[in-house]
Design a protein around this motif. Structure first.
Motif, short mmCIF file in Angstrom:
data_model
loop_
_atom_site.label_atom_id
_atom_site.label_comp_id
_atom_site.label_asym_id
_atom_site.label_seq_id
_atom_site.Cartn_x
_atom_site.Cartn_y
_atom_site.Cartn_z
N GLY A 134 -1.61 -15.43 6.71
CA GLY A 134 -1.50 -14.13 7.37
C GLY A 134 -1.18 -13.08 6.33
N HIS A 135 -2.14 -12.24 6.01
CA HIS A 135 -1.95 -11.25 4.96
C HIS A 135 -1.04 -10.12 5.44
CE1 HIS A 135 -4.94 -12.65 1.99
NE2 HIS A 135 -5.57 -13.13 3.06
N ALA A 136 -0.28 -9.56 4.51
CA ALA A 136 0.57 -8.40 4.78
C ALA A 136 -0.13 -7.13 4.29
CB ALA A 136 1.92 -8.55 4.08
N GLU A 137 0.23 -6.03 4.89
CA GLU A 137 -0.42 -4.76 4.55
C GLU A 137 -0.18 -4.35 3.11
OE1 GLU A 137 -2.51 -3.25 6.30
OE2 GLU A 137 -2.19 -3.87 8.37
N ASP A 138 0.90 -4.82 2.49
CA ASP A 138 1.21 -4.43 1.12
C ASP A 138 0.54 -5.33 0.08
OD1 ASP A 138 2.67 -6.76 1.30
OD2 ASP A 138 4.61 -5.84 0.86
N GLY A 139 -0.30 -6.26 0.53
CA GLY A 139 -0.99 -7.14 -0.40
C GLY A 139 -0.39 -8.52 -0.52
N ASP A 164 -1.27 -8.22 -5.28
CA ASP A 164 -2.37 -9.17 -5.14
C ASP A 164 -1.89 -10.59 -4.82
OD1 ASP A 164 -1.20 -9.74 -7.57
OD2 ASP A 164 -3.07 -9.79 -8.72
N THR A 165 -0.62 -10.72 -4.39
CA THR A 165 -0.09 -12.05 -4.09
C THR A 165 -0.88 -12.72 -2.97
OG1 THR A 165 2.15 -11.59 -4.89
CG2 THR A 165 1.92 -13.31 -3.24
N GLY A 166 -1.23 -11.98 -1.94
CA GLY A 166 -2.00 -12.55 -0.84
C GLY A 166 -3.35 -13.05 -1.30
#
Length: 230
Positions: A134-139, A164-166
């Motif tokens: 589940g990606h977060a809006e901040d990456g 870019d962690t996601g």
């Protein structure tokens, strides 16, 4: 797959250690108060799934805001101390500690707007996948579901807390051979602007009520970057 284990990776909301970016605008006590509310909101969503819940804890609830209330909310669940030298290592160990053979869905406490339906969606996707992100809006990412704890081991090679962690987590999972599904996006709350957006979009949460209370009491604070008063 039956009910997965819900793994909540959390830190005691101790003033001066909790939500330090938010504290730049709210003060240490205000940030810790927000973190405590977000912790309790997350536990509400976790309990509503009806799944087994494991908390991977860091910090000391004895020195935390609302520590006794959080401890009481944690009491029905299994708690394990985080272990490892880096955050990524602690996540890998936490997955291994939480696994009960039915998969693990991991979240933190930075998305107090999360609902049990959001979590069930991750578990549903995990039925036909090896991992769900589940990606977060901040990456970054707000949820990681894995059918087996070995898939979480890729995290040791992923730089954490980056824009870019996601994307890097997704790439690491695919490179390891996992079939990866993607869940919906949620916004982490790290800054005062994030907190205000939470108060607008999820006003019924405890965390939003803390933001509303702080916003009604606080004086305008000049931005460090521009000098603009917000």
């Amino acid at each position: 797959m039956r009910s997965p284990t819900l793994l909540v990776v959390a830190k005691a909301p101790e003033p001066g250690r909790a939500k330090t970016r938010l504290a730049a605008r709210t003060g240490a006590e205000g940030a810790a108060t927000f973190a405590a509310a977000a912790f309790l909101d997350t536990l509400d969503a976790a309990a509503a799934t009806g799944w087994p819940v494991v908390l991977a804890m860091a910090g000391d609830l004895d020195h935390a805001v609302q520590g006794a209330e959080i401890a009481a909310a944690c009491a029905p669940h299994r708690t394990a101390r985080q272990r490892g030298d880096t955050f990524a290592e602690r996540l890998v160990h936490a997955h291994a500690d939480a696994d009960a053979g039915e998969g693990v869905v991991q979240i933190g406490t930075d998305t107090p707007q999360v609902t049990s339906a959001d979590l069930v969606r991750v578990a549903d996707l995990l039925v036909d996948s090896d991992a769900v992100l589940g990606h977060a809006e901040d990456g970054g990412w707000w949820a990681l579901g894995v059918r087996e704890p070995r898939w979480a081991r890729v995290l040791v090679d992923v730089p954490m807390s980056r824009p870019d962690t996601g994307a890097r987590t997704y790439e690491a999972l695919v490179s390891a051979g996992a079939r990866v599904a993607e869940a919906g996006r949620l916004a982490d709350v790290d800054t005062w602007e994030d907190a205000l957006e939470l108060a607008r979009t999820a006003p019924g949460t405890r965390a939003a009520r803390v933001v509303q209370r702080i916003a009604s009491q606080r004086e305008p604070v000049p931005s460090r970057d521009t000098g603009e008063v917000r």
